[in-house]
Design an enzyme around this catalytic site. Structure first.
Site, PDB file in Angstrom:
ATOM      1  N   SER B  11       0.841  -1.193   0.000  1.00 24.76           N
ATOM      2  CA  SER B  11       0.000   0.000   0.000  1.00 24.76           C
ATOM      3  C   SER B  11       0.879   1.247   0.000  1.00 24.76           C
ATOM      4  O   SER B  11       2.047   1.188   0.367  1.00 24.76           O
ATOM      5  CB  SER B  11      -0.898   0.009   1.244  1.00 24.76           C
ATOM      6  OG  SER B  11      -1.553   1.261   1.361  1.00 24.76           O
ATOM      7  N   HIS B  12       0.305   2.376  -0.412  1.00 27.21           N
ATOM      8  CA  HIS B  12       1.009   3.655  -0.279  1.00 27.21           C
ATOM      9  C   HIS B  12       1.198   4.012   1.196  1.00 27.21           C
ATOM     10  O   HIS B  12       2.083   4.778   1.554  1.00 27.21           O
ATOM     11  CB  HIS B  12       0.227   4.776  -0.967  1.00 27.21           C
ATOM     12  CG  HIS B  12       0.420   4.795  -2.453  1.00 27.21           C
ATOM     13  ND1 HIS B  12       0.026   3.761  -3.283  1.00 27.21           N
ATOM     14  CD2 HIS B  12       0.991   5.722  -3.267  1.00 27.21           C
ATOM     15  CE1 HIS B  12       0.336   4.061  -4.525  1.00 27.21           C
ATOM     16  NE2 HIS B  12       0.922   5.244  -4.552  1.00 27.21           N
ATOM     17  N   SER B  13       0.325   3.460   2.045  1.00 30.64           N
ATOM     18  CA  SER B  13       0.359   3.774   3.467  1.00 30.64           C
ATOM     19  C   SER B  13       0.775   2.542   4.263  1.00 30.64           C
ATOM     20  O   SER B  13       0.154   1.473   4.144  1.00 30.64           O
ATOM     21  CB  SER B  13      -1.037   4.235   3.911  1.00 30.64           C
ATOM     22  OG  SER B  13      -1.202   4.034   5.290  1.00 30.64           O
ATOM     23  N   GLY B  46       3.602   6.461  -0.242  1.00 27.44           N
ATOM     24  CA  GLY B  46       4.193   6.053  -1.513  1.00 27.44           C
ATOM     25  C   GLY B  46       4.611   4.607  -1.440  1.00 27.44           C
ATOM     26  O   GLY B  46       4.297   3.913  -0.456  1.00 27.44           O
ATOM     27  N   ASP B  70      -2.607  -1.258  -3.843  1.00 31.44           N
ATOM     28  CA  ASP B  70      -3.741  -0.323  -3.803  1.00 31.44           C
ATOM     29  C   ASP B  70      -3.820   0.511  -5.089  1.00 31.44           C
ATOM     30  O   ASP B  70      -4.520   0.140  -6.012  1.00 31.44           O
ATOM     31  CB  ASP B  70      -3.788   0.515  -2.510  1.00 31.44           C
ATOM     32  CG  ASP B  70      -2.528   1.306  -2.215  1.00 31.44           C
ATOM     33  OD1 ASP B  70      -1.617   1.321  -3.051  1.00 31.44           O
ATOM     34  OD2 ASP B  70      -2.463   1.928  -1.137  1.00 31.44           O
TER      35      ASP B  70
END
Lengths: 197, 129
Positions: B11-13, B46, B70
């Site tokens: 995920s970006h997070s 990112g 994602d």
């Protein structure tokens, strides 16, 4: 091209991208996730910090090494996309360098970017600058022509509707803003032209 | 090494990735190899090719690894990470076209049952019409 020339060229490109980080981030905040400037800055700072090692290599290998830094350090989709552009150019770098062979190599690098991003011209991306620049290069355009082509092409992304990348989520609302990837590509082309002129 | 397909969540997070991994663990315990990563090289939102390669290594299984992503950059960076691995490994990794959380839980449940990578991929991708 010799080592010192290559070093100056890569340094010039990197410094221009780093200097325009805020502008790229502003453009990306309008139609994306607002990280293009800071990501590109991080990537090109990594290139600069490794510049001596990178430019000690032959040109093709140096371009691949610079591309690898971008892949590992940028942290967004532009890492693999610009990384692929530099690595693709390095891979295709001609043994005998002239404008025709450079245009062919640049075309192969652009094809690699298309494959990486599953993208084509007209989707409001970096390709909308790179492709016309390659066409101008292949047609024998001089540095001024190539620089102008990049500027016109970047501006031409303003009325486009994005159909690729984060900006595509905005649909019609992406119209009226310059694509940040198109702008960063233009900055890079511009820096190359200035360094060579 | 597990004989069950491994699951990697990108995920970006980091918080989203970790949370999704918690939900997978609740469903399949520690029987399925699982790794997650999120965040750019500086820790902001990112994705990071190096972290993705490390996560693939952590979740490695002889049966292969399924990756859930994602948004766009997570997929592009995952494809880049796969290309940088040896072909022997690269050929045993699939990026699933499925929503991150639901896809990860369903893929892990399918993997827990001993399904092949292809079956895991198919089941998770039924979530995306």
């Amino acid at each position: 091209m010799t080592g010192p020339d290559l070093k100056a060229l890569i340094e010039a490109v990197s410094n221009v991208v780093i200097a325009h980080a805020d502008e790229l981030t502003d453009l990306d905040q309008a139609i994306g996730d607002g990280d293009h400037g800071v990501n590109m800055k991080r990537g090109f700072e990594a290139v600069v910090s490794d510049l001596d090692q990178i430019t000690a290599k032959p040109v093709g290998e140096a371009l691949k090494a610079a591309g690898m830094q971008l892949v590992m350090k940028v942290g967004g989709a532009s890492g693999p996309l610009y990384g692929t552009l530099f690595m693709g150019l390095g891979k295709a770098w001609p043994e005998t360098l002239d404008q025709t062979s450079l245009a062919t190599a640049f075309g192969e690098a652009i094809d690699a970017v298309k494959a990486r991003g599953k993208s084509e011209a007209g989707q409001k991306t970096m390709l909308d600058v790179l492709i016309p620049v390659q066409v101008a290069l292949a047609a024998g355009g001089d540095l001024d022509t190539i620089c102008d082509t990049a500027e016109t092409a970047a501006a031409a992304t303003i009325p486009m509707q994005a159909t690729k990348g984060r900006a595509s989520f905005l649909g019609e609302r992406s119209v009226g803003h310059m694509d940040p990837g198109a702008r960063s590509s233009q900055l890079i082309i511009n820096a190359v032209c200035e360094a060579l002129s | 090494m597990s004989d069950k397909v491994g699951i990697v969540i990108v995920s970006h997070s980091a918080k989203v990735a970790e949370g999704a991994a918690d939900m997978v663990r609740q469903m399949v315990g520690s029987d399925v190899p699982l790794a997650w990563c999120g965040g750019d090289p500086d820790g902001g939102l990112g994705t990071d090719v190096g972290k993705i390669m490390a996560a693939i290594d952590d979740a490695w299984s002889a049966a292969g690894v399924a990756i859930l992503t994602d948004l766009g950059g997570a997929e592009t960076n995952s494809e880049m990470a796969i290309e940088m691995l040896d072909d022997d490994r690269a050929n045993k990794i699939a990026i699933l076209n499925a929503p991150l959380v639901e896809g990860a839980v369903i893929a892990a449940t399918e993997a827990w049952g001993g399904s092949s990578l292809e079956e895991v991929k198919q089941t998770a991708e039924e979530l995306s019409p």
